[in-house]
Design a protein around this motif. Structure first.
Motif, mmCIF file in Angstrom:
data_model
loop_
_atom_site.group_PDB
_atom_site.id
_atom_site.type_symbol
_atom_site.label_atom_id
_atom_site.label_comp_id
_atom_site.label_asym_id
_atom_site.label_seq_id
_atom_site.Cartn_x
_atom_site.Cartn_y
_atom_site.Cartn_z
ATOM 1 N N UNK A 164 8.292 9.166 11.096
ATOM 2 C CA UNK A 164 7.432 9.775 10.077
ATOM 3 C C UNK A 164 7.055 8.750 9.004
ATOM 4 N N UNK A 165 8.013 7.941 8.588
ATOM 5 C CA UNK A 165 7.717 6.888 7.613
ATOM 6 C C UNK A 165 6.712 5.896 8.185
ATOM 7 N N UNK A 171 -1.679 2.759 7.573
ATOM 8 C CA UNK A 171 -2.895 3.228 6.919
ATOM 9 C C UNK A 171 -4.113 3.215 7.845
ATOM 10 N N UNK A 172 -4.164 2.294 8.797
ATOM 11 C CA UNK A 172 -5.338 2.260 9.685
ATOM 12 C C UNK A 172 -5.139 3.078 10.953
ATOM 13 N N UNK A 173 -3.967 3.699 11.101
ATOM 14 C CA UNK A 173 -3.739 4.645 12.184
ATOM 15 C C UNK A 173 -3.675 4.057 13.583
ATOM 16 N N UNK A 180 2.108 -6.091 5.345
ATOM 17 C CA UNK A 180 1.948 -5.283 4.131
ATOM 18 C C UNK A 180 2.359 -3.835 4.389
ATOM 19 N N UNK A 181 1.931 -3.286 5.530
ATOM 20 C CA UNK A 181 2.306 -1.914 5.872
ATOM 21 C C UNK A 181 3.801 -1.819 6.142
ATOM 22 N N UNK A 182 4.364 -2.839 6.745
ATOM 23 C CA UNK A 182 5.799 -2.871 7.010
ATOM 24 C C UNK A 182 6.586 -2.874 5.703
ATOM 25 N N UNK A 192 2.301 4.473 -3.887
ATOM 26 C CA UNK A 192 2.016 5.890 -4.146
ATOM 27 C C UNK A 192 1.867 6.695 -2.871
ATOM 28 N N UNK A 193 1.238 6.125 -1.846
ATOM 29 C CA UNK A 193 0.951 6.931 -0.657
ATOM 30 C C UNK A 193 2.201 7.222 0.168
ATOM 31 N N UNK A 194 3.343 6.631 -0.204
ATOM 32 C CA UNK A 194 4.592 6.897 0.515
ATOM 33 C C UNK A 194 5.495 7.879 -0.237
ATOM 34 N N UNK A 195 5.140 8.261 -1.420
ATOM 35 C CA UNK A 195 6.065 9.042 -2.250
ATOM 36 C C UNK A 195 6.276 10.461 -1.728
#
Length: 321
Positions: A164-165, A171-173, A180-182, A192-195
């Motif tokens: 899920x994390x 972000x690009x699916x 950066x995503x890692x 913010x988008x992980x909170x």
């Protein structure tokens, strides 16, 4: 079946921490500054201060004599005093805390990125990550864990939470993470988008009956498990008041998702600012709202602590000292 200690050694603790609940007297998101709890049973935890002030050097300082600890602290103080005026201001202290924090993030991500991406590719796919970490969880083990009703560690649960994390960080699916995503996957509290994922994980940790809300019993049970013949500690009574007066905004006796988010991710709260204020308060003997080098060294135990009398082989980083 993977062994927890083996995974910790092989991959580092940060990834495992995404899936292992840790009962915590203050679940407010401060893990960006330290893996230590800021408070233990409402009592301030000195180890939190040491971790925030020193970053990865905290473990090294734990092995030093008071004399060596003080000497090294003096070197750090000279670095913190950016304008070299002989004083450490709150802003300079805050800047240092953020510097140590960002250095830890960079070092941790670099270490884990190399470990999970030995070929140096631009992205790591979920399949590659999952096989590396969970590859030998077979169908029988999954079925056994699905039927388990105890609170023991579950690799299947860990895998689901990581999945899920991963999706939230992707972000690009494309089901693969850039560096950066890692970083967002490993240190979800930073973006913010992980909170919302953090809030959901907190709900799952505490909501034992899985009814989508947290009762007072569940809230206290996350902090304290006493016996019938044991007097309830004063801090537990205080936590009950916190729940009723401040956490439970609508007064229905439960915490919903929005109330949990308000609790653990308070708006406009700066942990580095709060910690710098705390350290100034603890060491500012002349109450001028700034610290001299002598004031800091006098209270070296607050900033760096020292637990051992023989540091010998324990020193791991020499470049700065």
């Amino acid at each position: 079946m993977p062994h927890l200690m083996f995974l910790q050694i092989l991959f580092g603790f940060s990834i495992l921490a995404t899936a292992i609940p840790k009962p915590n007297a203050e679940r407010v998101i401060n893990k960006g500054l330290s893996n230590e709890d800021h408070y233990i049973n409402t009592q301030h935890n000195p180890a939190y201060d040491h971790d925030v002030f020193l970053g990865e050097e905290a473990k090294t300082f734990d092995q030093l004599t008071p004399e060596e600890s003080t000497r090294r602290l003096g070197i750090i103080v000279d670095k913190i005093d950016n304008d070299k005026d002989g004083y450490v201001t709150q802003e300079e202290l805050k800047d240092w805390i953020m510097y140590t924090h960002q250095r830890y993030i960079r070092d941790d991500v670099e270490r884990q990125w190399k470990s999970h991406n030995p070929d140096g590719k631009d992205k790591i796919s979920w399949k590659e990550y999952s096989v590396m970490v969970y590859g030998d969880i077979d169908d029988y083990e999954k079925e056994r864990q699905d039927k388990s009703d105890d609170d023991s560690f579950s690799y299947l649960h860990m895998q689901k939470r990581d999945r899920r994390r991963w999706a939230a960080a992707d972000l690009d699916g494309d089901d693969a993470l850039t560096k950066e995503e890692f970083t967002s996957f490993l240190h979800a509290e930073q973006v913010d988008h992980m909170k919302d994922v953090i809030v959901l994980e907190t709900m799952e940790d505490i909501d034992k009956d899985q009814d989508g809300k947290i009762s007072l019993i569940e809230y206290i049970g996350d902090l304290y498990r006493g016996t019938e013949d044991e007097d309830e500690p004063e801090w537990v009574k205080n936590e009950k008041e916190q729940f009723s007066l401040y956490r439970d905004k609508d007064g229905d006796g439960f915490l919903n998702t929005d109330e949990v988010k308000t609790w653990i991710i308070p708006a406009d709260f700066d942990h580095a600012e709060a910690e710098s204020r705390h350290l100034i308060y603890e060491a500012d003997t002349d109450a001028d709202h700034k610290l001299t080098k002598d004031e800091i060294l006098e209270k070296y135990d607050i900033f760096v602590g020292s637990q051992a009398t023989d540091f010998g082989e324990a020193l791991t980083r020499h470049d700065e000292f």
